[in-house]
Motif scaffolding. Structure first.
Motif, PDB file in Angstrom:
ATOM      1  N   TYR A  27       0.690  -1.216   0.100  1.00 33.35           N
ATOM      2  CA  TYR A  27       0.001   0.131  -0.146  1.00 33.35           C
ATOM      3  C   TYR A  27       0.724   1.175   0.010  1.00 33.35           C
ATOM      4  O   TYR A  27       0.647   2.310  -0.816  1.00 33.35           O
ATOM      5  CB  TYR A  27      -0.925  -0.060   1.064  1.00 33.35           C
ATOM      6  CG  TYR A  27      -1.739   1.364   1.227  1.00 33.35           C
ATOM      7  CD1 TYR A  27      -3.070   1.419   0.530  1.00 33.35           C
ATOM      8  CD2 TYR A  27      -1.213   2.345   2.080  1.00 33.35           C
ATOM      9  CE1 TYR A  27      -3.645   2.360   0.691  1.00 33.35           C
ATOM     10  CE2 TYR A  27      -2.084   3.528   2.329  1.00 33.35           C
ATOM     11  CZ  TYR A  27      -3.285   3.596   1.447  1.00 33.35           C
ATOM     12  OH  TYR A  27      -3.971   4.693   1.473  1.00 33.35           O
ATOM     13  N   ILE A  28       1.873   1.199   0.676  1.00 33.81           N
ATOM     14  CA  ILE A  28       2.909   2.372   0.926  1.00 33.81           C
ATOM     15  C   ILE A  28       3.389   2.599  -0.428  1.00 33.81           C
ATOM     16  O   ILE A  28       3.143   3.905  -0.937  1.00 33.81           O
ATOM     17  CB  ILE A  28       3.625   2.228   2.081  1.00 33.81           C
ATOM     18  CG1 ILE A  28       3.102   2.288   3.193  1.00 33.81           C
ATOM     19  CG2 ILE A  28       4.817   3.430   1.988  1.00 33.81           C
ATOM     20  CD1 ILE A  28       4.120   1.746   4.456  1.00 33.81           C
ATOM     21  N   ALA A  33       3.513   5.982  -5.600  1.00 34.13           N
ATOM     22  CA  ALA A  33       3.543   5.883  -6.968  1.00 34.13           C
ATOM     23  C   ALA A  33       2.651   6.675  -7.459  1.00 34.13           C
ATOM     24  O   ALA A  33       2.737   7.582  -8.518  1.00 34.13           O
ATOM     25  CB  ALA A  33       3.561   4.600  -7.700  1.00 34.13           C
ATOM     26  N   ARG A  34       1.253   6.708  -6.733  1.00 31.77           N
ATOM     27  CA  ARG A  34       0.312   7.729  -7.283  1.00 31.77           C
ATOM     28  C   ARG A  34       0.182   9.181  -6.508  1.00 31.77           C
ATOM     29  O   ARG A  34      -0.438   9.869  -7.090  1.00 31.77           O
ATOM     30  CB  ARG A  34      -1.169   7.166  -6.617  1.00 31.77           C
ATOM     31  CG  ARG A  34      -1.395   5.849  -7.104  1.00 31.77           C
ATOM     32  CD  ARG A  34      -2.830   5.344  -6.410  1.00 31.77           C
ATOM     33  NE  ARG A  34      -3.171   4.034  -6.887  1.00 31.77           N
ATOM     34  CZ  ARG A  34      -4.031   3.413  -6.534  1.00 31.77           C
ATOM     35  NH1 ARG A  34      -4.639   3.721  -5.222  1.00 31.77           N
ATOM     36  NH2 ARG A  34      -4.436   2.497  -7.258  1.00 31.77           N
ATOM     37  N   GLY A  35       1.508   9.525  -5.888  1.00 27.65           N
ATOM     38  CA  GLY A  35       1.609  10.612  -5.399  1.00 27.65           C
ATOM     39  C   GLY A  35       0.762  11.031  -4.208  1.00 27.65           C
ATOM     40  O   GLY A  35       0.706  12.071  -3.652  1.00 27.65           O
TER      41      GLY A  35
END
Length: 95
Positions: A27-28, A33-35
């Motif tokens: 999750y982290i 990666a999604r910001g």
């Protein structure tokens, strides 16, 4: 050094970030990666996060609106009612 002494930033290992956030590695990294999560920094061969960044992220999550059982899956309308109005079906959705 005097009163303006510089205090070094605390850097956290992944296990410490997991413990503080309650989130797992996958999750982290996905949210990074999604910001949506603080970026990690390479320190030698390891990866570290600044504690202040993680704490600000936690505080922001705490300030976010909470899920309510009666509103599951309901998105807010522009009028703030929280209800979506379906006016017509798209051609692909018609039987």
């Amino acid at each position: 050094m005097g009163a303006a002494e510089i205090i070094p930033e605390i850097q956290l290992r992944l296990e410490q970030v997991e413990a503080q956030t309650g989130m797992k590695k996958s999750y982290i990294y996905r949210e990074m990666a999604r910001g949506n999560f603080p970026l990690a920094h390479k320190v030698g061969s390891g990866t570290r996060w600044y504690q202040s960044d993680v704490q600000r992220w936690i505080a922001a999550q705490s300030a976010a609106p909470r899920w309510e059982p009666g509103r599951a899956g309901v998105a807010a309308n522009s009028d703030g009612s929280g209800l979506q109005t379906v006016t017509e079906r798209s051609p692909a959705a018609q039987p």
